[in-house]
Design a protein around this motif. Structure first.
Motif, PDB file in Angstrom:
ATOM      1  N   ASP A 124       0.960   4.221  -2.788  1.00 37.89           N
ATOM      2  CA  ASP A 124       0.832   5.643  -2.470  1.00 37.89           C
ATOM      3  C   ASP A 124       2.019   6.439  -3.002  1.00 37.89           C
ATOM      4  O   ASP A 124       1.863   7.544  -3.522  1.00 37.89           O
TER       5      ASP A 124
ATOM      6  N   ILE B  22       6.719  21.546  -4.701  1.00 39.27           N
ATOM      7  CA  ILE B  22       7.560  21.652  -5.902  1.00 39.27           C
ATOM      8  C   ILE B  22       7.232  22.924  -6.678  1.00 39.27           C
ATOM      9  O   ILE B  22       8.119  23.674  -7.099  1.00 39.27           O
ATOM     10  N   LEU B  23       5.927  23.198  -6.814  1.00 41.50           N
ATOM     11  CA  LEU B  23       5.523  24.396  -7.556  1.00 41.50           C
ATOM     12  C   LEU B  23       5.981  25.655  -6.829  1.00 41.50           C
ATOM     13  O   LEU B  23       6.415  26.629  -7.448  1.00 41.50           O
TER      14      LEU B  23
ATOM     15  N   GLY C 139       9.626  26.165  -7.347  1.00 42.68           N
ATOM     16  CA  GLY C 139       9.807  26.662  -8.709  1.00 42.68           C
ATOM     17  C   GLY C 139       9.470  28.143  -8.800  1.00 42.68           C
ATOM     18  O   GLY C 139      10.215  28.937  -9.365  1.00 42.68           O
TER      19      GLY C 139
ATOM     20  N   LEU D  40       5.991  21.653 -14.596  1.00 46.23           N
ATOM     21  CA  LEU D  40       5.519  23.035 -14.607  1.00 46.23           C
ATOM     22  C   LEU D  40       6.483  23.935 -13.838  1.00 46.23           C
ATOM     23  O   LEU D  40       6.671  25.114 -14.181  1.00 46.23           O
ATOM     24  N   ALA D  41       7.105  23.366 -12.798  1.00 48.64           N
ATOM     25  CA  ALA D  41       8.044  24.153 -11.990  1.00 48.64           C
ATOM     26  C   ALA D  41       9.284  24.526 -12.799  1.00 48.64           C
ATOM     27  O   ALA D  41       9.920  25.541 -12.528  1.00 48.64           O
TER      28      ALA D  41
ATOM     29  N   ALA E  95       4.063  18.270 -11.483  1.00 52.74           N
ATOM     30  CA  ALA E  95       4.349  19.566 -10.846  1.00 52.74           C
ATOM     31  C   ALA E  95       5.756  20.027 -11.211  1.00 52.74           C
ATOM     32  O   ALA E  95       5.979  21.212 -11.470  1.00 52.74           O
ATOM     33  N   ALA E  96       6.689  19.073 -11.254  1.00 48.96           N
ATOM     34  CA  ALA E  96       8.074  19.435 -11.564  1.00 48.96           C
ATOM     35  C   ALA E  96       8.188  19.974 -12.989  1.00 48.96           C
ATOM     36  O   ALA E  96       8.937  20.925 -13.238  1.00 48.96           O
TER      37      ALA E  96
ATOM     38  N   ARG F 111      -4.474   9.214   2.161  1.00 47.81           N
ATOM     39  CA  ARG F 111      -3.085   9.501   2.478  1.00 47.81           C
ATOM     40  C   ARG F 111      -2.309   9.828   1.200  1.00 47.81           C
ATOM     41  O   ARG F 111      -1.553  10.788   1.132  1.00 47.81           O
ATOM     42  N   ALA F 112      -2.530   9.024   0.159  1.00 48.56           N
ATOM     43  CA  ALA F 112      -1.834   9.238  -1.114  1.00 48.56           C
ATOM     44  C   ALA F 112      -2.216  10.589  -1.705  1.00 48.56           C
ATOM     45  O   ALA F 112      -1.363  11.343  -2.161  1.00 48.56           O
TER      46      ALA F 112
ATOM     47  N   SER G 275      -0.636  13.459   0.360  1.00 49.89           N
ATOM     48  CA  SER G 275       0.816  13.528   0.137  1.00 49.89           C
ATOM     49  C   SER G 275       1.117  14.063  -1.251  1.00 49.89           C
ATOM     50  O   SER G 275       2.024  14.886  -1.433  1.00 49.89           O
ATOM     51  N   ALA G 276       0.369  13.584  -2.239  1.00 49.38           N
ATOM     52  CA  ALA G 276       0.610  14.025  -3.615  1.00 49.38           C
ATOM     53  C   ALA G 276       0.359  15.524  -3.738  1.00 49.38           C
ATOM     54  O   ALA G 276       1.145  16.248  -4.357  1.00 49.38           O
TER      55      ALA G 276
ATOM     56  N   TRP H 122       2.164  12.695  -9.505  1.00 47.43           N
ATOM     57  CA  TRP H 122       1.750  14.101  -9.434  1.00 47.43           C
ATOM     58  C   TRP H 122       2.953  15.005  -9.306  1.00 47.43           C
ATOM     59  O   TRP H 122       2.979  16.103  -9.860  1.00 47.43           O
ATOM     60  N   ALA H 123       3.960  14.538  -8.561  1.00 51.00           N
ATOM     61  CA  ALA H 123       5.145  15.366  -8.363  1.00 51.00           C
ATOM     62  C   ALA H 123       5.864  15.600  -9.686  1.00 51.00           C
ATOM     63  O   ALA H 123       6.376  16.692  -9.934  1.00 51.00           O
TER      64      ALA H 123
ATOM     65  N   MET I  99      -5.999   4.862   2.848  1.00 51.62           N
ATOM     66  CA  MET I  99      -4.811   4.784   1.976  1.00 51.62           C
ATOM     67  C   MET I  99      -4.924   5.788   0.827  1.00 51.62           C
ATOM     68  O   MET I  99      -4.022   6.540   0.554  1.00 51.62           O
TER      69      MET I  99
ATOM     70  N   ALA J  97       3.218  17.406  -1.938  1.00 53.56           N
ATOM     71  CA  ALA J  97       4.471  17.333  -2.687  1.00 53.56           C
ATOM     72  C   ALA J  97       4.422  18.242  -3.906  1.00 53.56           C
ATOM     73  O   ALA J  97       5.351  19.008  -4.178  1.00 53.56           O
ATOM     74  N   SER J  98       3.297  18.171  -4.637  1.00 53.85           N
ATOM     75  CA  SER J  98       3.164  18.983  -5.850  1.00 53.85           C
ATOM     76  C   SER J  98       3.192  20.468  -5.505  1.00 53.85           C
ATOM     77  O   SER J  98       3.870  21.264  -6.163  1.00 53.85           O
TER      78      SER J  98
ATOM     79  N   GLU K 270     -11.650  -2.332  -1.370  1.00 49.92           N
ATOM     80  CA  GLU K 270     -10.963  -2.333  -2.666  1.00 49.92           C
ATOM     81  C   GLU K 270      -9.622  -3.073  -2.617  1.00 49.92           C
ATOM     82  O   GLU K 270      -9.285  -3.853  -3.495  1.00 49.92           O
TER      83      GLU K 270
ATOM     84  N   MET L  36       0.834  -1.201   0.000  1.00 50.93           N
ATOM     85  CA  MET L  36       0.000   0.000   0.000  1.00 50.93           C
ATOM     86  C   MET L  36       0.873   1.257   0.000  1.00 50.93           C
ATOM     87  O   MET L  36       0.573   2.239  -0.668  1.00 50.93           O
ATOM     88  N   PHE L  37       1.980   1.177   0.754  1.00 53.42           N
ATOM     89  CA  PHE L  37       2.893   2.323   0.803  1.00 53.42           C
ATOM     90  C   PHE L  37       3.481   2.590  -0.584  1.00 53.42           C
ATOM     91  O   PHE L  37       3.555   3.732  -1.040  1.00 53.42           O
TER      92      PHE L  37
ATOM     93  N   THR M 295       1.575   7.194  -6.594  1.00 58.50           N
ATOM     94  CA  THR M 295       0.632   8.302  -6.804  1.00 58.50           C
ATOM     95  C   THR M 295       1.346   9.628  -6.590  1.00 58.50           C
ATOM     96  O   THR M 295       1.210  10.566  -7.381  1.00 58.50           O
ATOM     97  N   VAL M 296       2.113   9.701  -5.500  1.00 61.88           N
ATOM     98  CA  VAL M 296       2.824  10.942  -5.193  1.00 61.88           C
ATOM     99  C   VAL M 296       3.836  11.263  -6.296  1.00 61.88           C
ATOM    100  O   VAL M 296       3.909  12.393  -6.784  1.00 61.88           O
TER     101      VAL M 296
END
Lengths: 489, 186
Positions: free
Chosen positions: A45, B16-17, B20, A59-60, A56-57, B4-5, B8-9, A52-53, B1, B12-13, A479, A41-42, A48-49
């Motif tokens: 997750d 980062i933004l 930047g 665009l950053a 974001a990066a 949490r995801a 965190s996402a 998205w990161a 879960m 983090a995003s 799920e 599960m970790f 997912t992070v």
């Protein structure tokens, strides 16, 4: 052992009648699978992070370059949005390639089919972003120069070095996404789709020059250029290693050859293969490999099939073997019935988490239909459970279609699993249409009272499987306890 | 879960933004001074450019570009022996002097250069105006201009490669230069 063949819940014989029903625990913190489950599960997750990161990066990169201060009027705003769309779109393309690269980390966390499902979902957004990138920049640049977007596009094509490659890249991306649309895909053979799909690599490659020569963001000497280059190199090497090098190594390592083809019923047969170091593949019951049978006219077809028996290495076998069971579902698999013993086999895998790796609870329920029964057999053979902690439900229209039924019955007897045969035409009751009519008003809970505290493995045709999944969720199964293997992709 | 995801996402995003954005603000600040200095330089430069009055040769550039490039390659091949090339070139070039090129409009701003010729040899190229419409353009042109200048000095013509990542600036720079060379009958 007390396990026996049962036809309906009414006839159910409790495997341990004195034992009270196990209360459902919302969060399993005990048991031998708890740590493994938390880890998985970790990782999910984290993915997912990371996803998205990375967006974001991308665009950053532009923000860090002072992008915001360059937006002063409408023209500049249109241009800026065009640049951002290109960055985000390209980042999605990288993610898509990585999802298709069969990274063990991704496969172990979410499984191959879910990774590909997500890959597929990203296709259209990625294309739309890249199209927006082209249109907005043609508009933005055109506004700055007093040209309409079309003449600006023509000017870009003819005057700016490397820009024609960007146009070619766009055309290739469009071709790839269009041929991947379900409606279009069914009109062509799989191989056509596959070879068009390979154009993605070309599309990504020819998109590179204009990013570095025309795109000011990635000008020489900027750290943005290095970041982007690393994305290119990282994605490329992941693909080369996991999709080419590793399968080639596995093929040479295991030296699989067809030993014999055993017909079960017309149109269904098992292929037994012998090879080297098969003990390294054991414990992968339920996971699938991509098989290529290196015979004339067949070698270029890749078949994803799950093992239907754990590799046999010990005792009786002078020659270790493993087995898959195939139903004749198309021109490709029909020809497999005529495989000659001694045919060499190239493999990729094992892939997927339809295995012990996905277990989170002590109890396990396996529900299979049609040819989807056969992967359950290998899983049943190897996944740990105590007598009375496993329930197997096999659904088919007639007893003849109970593929490997005898072997499964034998395994259930030996290991103490409860087995139900659910045969006959489907139920008219829409709510339990996944069950045969003979089951009456029975529901999933009637077969498996403690289902909320069990891992549920489901394998069968997707329409049927959707009904089972829906009922399992309605019964209170979370799920993350549901493990579903598609075999019709 | 899932929750949490998701959280965190999002965190983090956002981080980062934000990083930047912050980095971008610093780039902008440091560039602000660069812009003002270059602007000051530009006003002086543009004055010089108009003084030489070559702005009107803009249309003639294409017509004479063929002869300009051919003489350019000739000079380029014999650039090591500067004296011999100067003797083969026209008398007007022998006189030498400073010539401003046409102002070339690009989508990132105007580019205009000025060339100094002494005894038939290009001795210097100075930028009177460079692309500056966006922060990015200032950085790009600041980096590309010295590279282009040294390329031109060693090639002794406007026939040099464009700088990667500075396509627009390079093209405009070389076009303006060619016009200046044409004006000098180089």
């Amino acid at each position: 052992m007390k396990s026996q063949l049962l036809a309906s819940p009414g006839q159910r014989v409790g495997t341990s009648p004195g034992q009270p029903p196990v209360p459902a625990r919302r969060n399993p913190t005990r048991g031998r699978f708890a740590a493994q489950h938390r880890r998985r599960m970790f990782r999910t997750d984290m993915l997912t992070v990371a996803l998205w990161a990375s967006l974001a990066a991308a665009l950053a990169l532009w923000l860090a370059d002072g992008g915001m201060s360059s937006v002063g009027n409408l023209t500049q705003a249109v241009t800026a949005v065009g640049i951002l769309a290109g960055l985000a779109g390209m980042d999605l393309v990288f993610l898509m390639l990585l999802l298709a690269a069969r990274l063990p980390f991704v496969d172990g966390a979410v499984g191959h089919d879910r990774a590909l499902e997500f890959h597929r979902k990203l296709g259209k957004p990625a294309l739309y972003l890249l199209l927006a990138h082209g249109l907005l920049l043609a508009t933005g640049y055109g506004m700055a120069e007093g040209l309409n977007p079309v003449s600006e596009a023509v000017a870009l094509w003819t005057l700016v070095p490397d820009m024609w490659l960007a146009f070619v890249s766009m055309a290739l991306f469009i071709a790839v996404v269009v041929t991947s649309l379900v409606a279009v895909r069914h009109r062509f053979p799989y191989e056509f789709w596959y070879f068009v799909h390979l154009l993605t690599y070309l599309a990504v490659a020819v998109a590179l020059p204009h990013q570095f020569s025309v795109g000011g963001l990635f000008a020489e000497g900027t750290w943005q250029r290095w970041y982007w280059l690393l994305l290119y190199i990282g994605t490329g090497s992941a693909l080369a290693w996991f999709r080419i090098a590793r399968p080639v190594i596995a093929t040479y390592r295991h030296q699989l050859t067809v030993r014999r083809v055993v017909p079960l019923v017309p149109g269904v047969f098992s292929i037994e293969m012998s090879g080297l170091r098969l003990n390294e593949l054991s414990g992968n019951g339920g996971r699938f490999f991509v098989w290529r049978f290196l015979a004339p006219g067949m070698w270029w077809q890749a078949h994803p099939f799950s093992l239907s028996a754990e590799p046999q290495v010990g005792k009786s076998s002078r020659q270790p073997t493993l087995r898959i069971t195939v139903r004749n579902l198309g021109a490709g698999s029909a020809r497999l019935a005529s495989l000659k013993p001694g045919t060499k086999v190239a493999i990729e895998g094992p892939y997927g988490v339809f295995s012990t790796a996905a277990r989170s609870r002590e109890h396990v329920v396996m529900i299979g239909a049609g040819i989807g029964i056969t992967p359950l057999r290998a899983l049943l053979e190897s996944t740990p459970f105590a007598p009375g902690q496993a329930t197997v439900l096999l659904r088919c229209s007639s007893t003849e279609e109970l593929f490997l039924g005898d072997e499964i019955l034998e395994l259930c007897r030996k290991r103490g699993a409860t087995l139900f045969h659910l045969t006959g035409p489907r139920s008219a009751n829409t709510q339990s249409a996944w069950l045969p009519a003979s089951a009456g008003t029975s529901r999933l809970r009637d077969f498996v009272p403690d289902i909320t505290d069990a891992d549920v493995y489901i394998c069968g045709p997707s329409a049927w499987a959707r009904l089972v999944l829906a009922e399992a969720k309605a019964s209170g199964v979370r799920e993350e306890q549901l493990h579903y293997e598609r075999f019709d992709w | 879960m899932r929750l949490r995801a998701g959280i965190s996402a999002a965190l983090a995003s956002a981080a980062i933004l934000l990083v930047g954005w912050q980095a971008g603000a610093q780039v902008t600040e440091s560039n602000a001074s660069a812009v003002t200095t270059s602007a000051a330089g530009n006003t002086a430069g543009t004055a010089g450019g108009t003084a030489s009055g070559t702005g009107s040769t803009a249309k003639g550039t294409t017509g004479s570009s063929a002869s300009g490039s051919s003489s350019g390659t000739g000079a380029g091949s014999s650039s090591s022996t500067g004296s011999s090339s100067s003797s083969t070139l026209g008398a007007s070039a022998k006189a030498g002097g400073t010539y401003a090129g046409t102002a070339v409009e690009t989508r990132f701003g105007t580019v205009q250069v000025q060339v100094t010729i002494k005894a038939g040899v290009i001795t210097d190229v100075t930028a009177l105006h460079l692309t500056d419409q966006e922060q990015r353009s200032v950085q790009i042109s600041a980096r590309a201009a010295p590279l282009l200048r040294s390329e031109v000095l060693s090639a002794q013509s406007a026939n040099v490669q464009t700088i990667g990542g500075a396509t627009f600036t390079s093209e405009a720079y070389l076009t303006s230069l060619q016009a200046a060379l044409d004006a000098a009958h180089f």
